[in-house]
Design an enzyme around this catalytic site. Sequence first.
Site, short mmCIF file in Angstrom:
data_model
loop_
_atom_site.label_atom_id
_atom_site.label_comp_id
_atom_site.label_asym_id
_atom_site.label_seq_id
_atom_site.Cartn_x
_atom_site.Cartn_y
_atom_site.Cartn_z
N SER A 29 0.81 -1.22 0.00
CA SER A 29 0.00 0.00 0.00
C SER A 29 0.85 1.27 0.00
O SER A 29 1.60 1.52 -0.93
CB SER A 29 -0.95 -0.04 1.20
OG SER A 29 -1.91 0.98 1.14
N ASP B 181 -2.49 6.28 -3.37
CA ASP B 181 -1.37 5.63 -2.70
C ASP B 181 -0.81 4.56 -3.62
O ASP B 181 -1.26 4.40 -4.76
CB ASP B 181 -1.80 5.05 -1.34
CG ASP B 181 -2.82 3.92 -1.47
OD1 ASP B 181 -3.45 3.80 -2.53
OD2 ASP B 181 -2.99 3.17 -0.49
N ASP C 185 -0.96 1.38 -4.02
CA ASP C 185 -1.77 0.32 -4.64
C ASP C 185 -3.13 0.81 -5.12
O ASP C 185 -3.94 0.02 -5.61
CB ASP C 185 -1.93 -0.88 -3.70
CG ASP C 185 -2.86 -0.60 -2.52
OD1 ASP C 185 -2.93 0.57 -2.08
OD2 ASP C 185 -3.50 -1.54 -2.03
N ASP D 78 -5.88 2.03 -3.66
CA ASP D 78 -7.17 1.91 -2.97
C ASP D 78 -7.50 3.13 -2.13
O ASP D 78 -8.61 3.25 -1.61
CB ASP D 78 -7.25 0.63 -2.13
CG ASP D 78 -6.22 0.55 -1.02
OD1 ASP D 78 -5.40 1.48 -0.89
OD2 ASP D 78 -6.23 -0.46 -0.28
#
Length: 449
Positions: free
Chosen positions: A102, A241, A243, A245
């Site tokens: 993340s 961010d 990743d 999400d």
Amino acid sequence: MTRRYFGTDGIRGIVGEYPITADFMLKLGWAMGRVLERKNRNAKVLIGKDTRISGYMFESALEAGLSAAGVDVALLGPMPTPGIAYLTRTFRADAGIVISASHNAFQDNGIKFFSAEGTKLPDAIEARIEDELEKPLETVSADRLGKAVRISDAAGRYIEFCKSTVPKRLTLTGLKVVLDCAHGATYHIAPSVFRELGAEVSLLGVSPDGLNINQQVGSTHPASLRAAVIERGADIGVAFDGDGDRVILVDADGREIDGDDILYIIARDRHERGVLGGGVVGTLMSNFGLAAAMEALDIPFERARVGDRYVMECLVANDWQLGGESSGHIVCGHVQSTGDGIVSALQVLAIMATRGCSLTALLDGFEKAPQALVNVRLTDGTDKQALLESEALRRSVAAVENELGDSGRVLLRASGTEPLIRVMVEGRPRFDVAALARRIAADVETLMA
């Protein structure tokens, strides 16, 4: 339930340090494959990753473990976490695996799992995977080994899905947008989505090299985005961010718009149009002002534990659609099964375009209480639970709570993804909440000394 490996958001840690090692990932893939094979002898799993260099190693290890358990694998390559959730559903796969840490730096990595419905795995399934990890790895017979394929059009499929989450005839023509993709998984997705919808797009953080993910870019480092929005005269800045999400926004004046702001904008719009579908779920970290604003709009509001899985659990329990965290992890359940940075940003931009107003105007009447968050890094060997329950720390918190009275609150919690104790203090404007948060943080550091 005692977890040996899984935290609030999968398994995460430093690359090369157990369990974030190649041999563990091999065993993890096998363990998941064993659990799936008991349900379906023709199981298939999708694997996607962000842009950190260790993703290549872990992708191969997971693929080998799943194959050894007799499970077929489809490789997506670099793909935002919510894209993997979406494709897991549309490919009718039995599960999806995300290789990502993340918003963390490249030295970290981790694994998140999605169910066939594109939601996080239930605790019971994670427990079964952990049980399998304790058993010796046994490879199925050669005729039952899983096969692997690479899905070449994964990015295009997800781009079209993102565009489909706003009205068909909507155009973003005339809007100037700066996108910061954090050198992460959205770098080859988000620019196409926003451009194809008509926005004038300029870019930051779209040159991943395996080592620069989240490095002074993205939703946790918005300074560059703020500067770019002002310099380029943009209407809005959008930062994801690593990743994809999470998302935070920046208005035309460079002001940061966090997850609480985004929830307010989407909730008010959908409420006024009569399509909200119940109430809104925040978390223990959500600003008091958000709860007050929902009450003023006569929208039910509930707080879940921190973590998107708990937001989702609360949404499902109430049969509601909209929830999220102040960090920018927003669940728009009317179109997506998990938090999705691109989709959440599009919901806000669609409201701007439809109403013909600025991002700032959408926040008229929304006032947040001053809130301060201080992260204290844990020293090696610290028992975080014992620290949080210590009498000395309880006294420190009680003293601040006594000062705040009914006009504020204190929240202490251990991060589920990093070795941190998070200290949050919120209060009316007359309090110096930053000083109060620093005071408690100093006491935490003293207790670890």
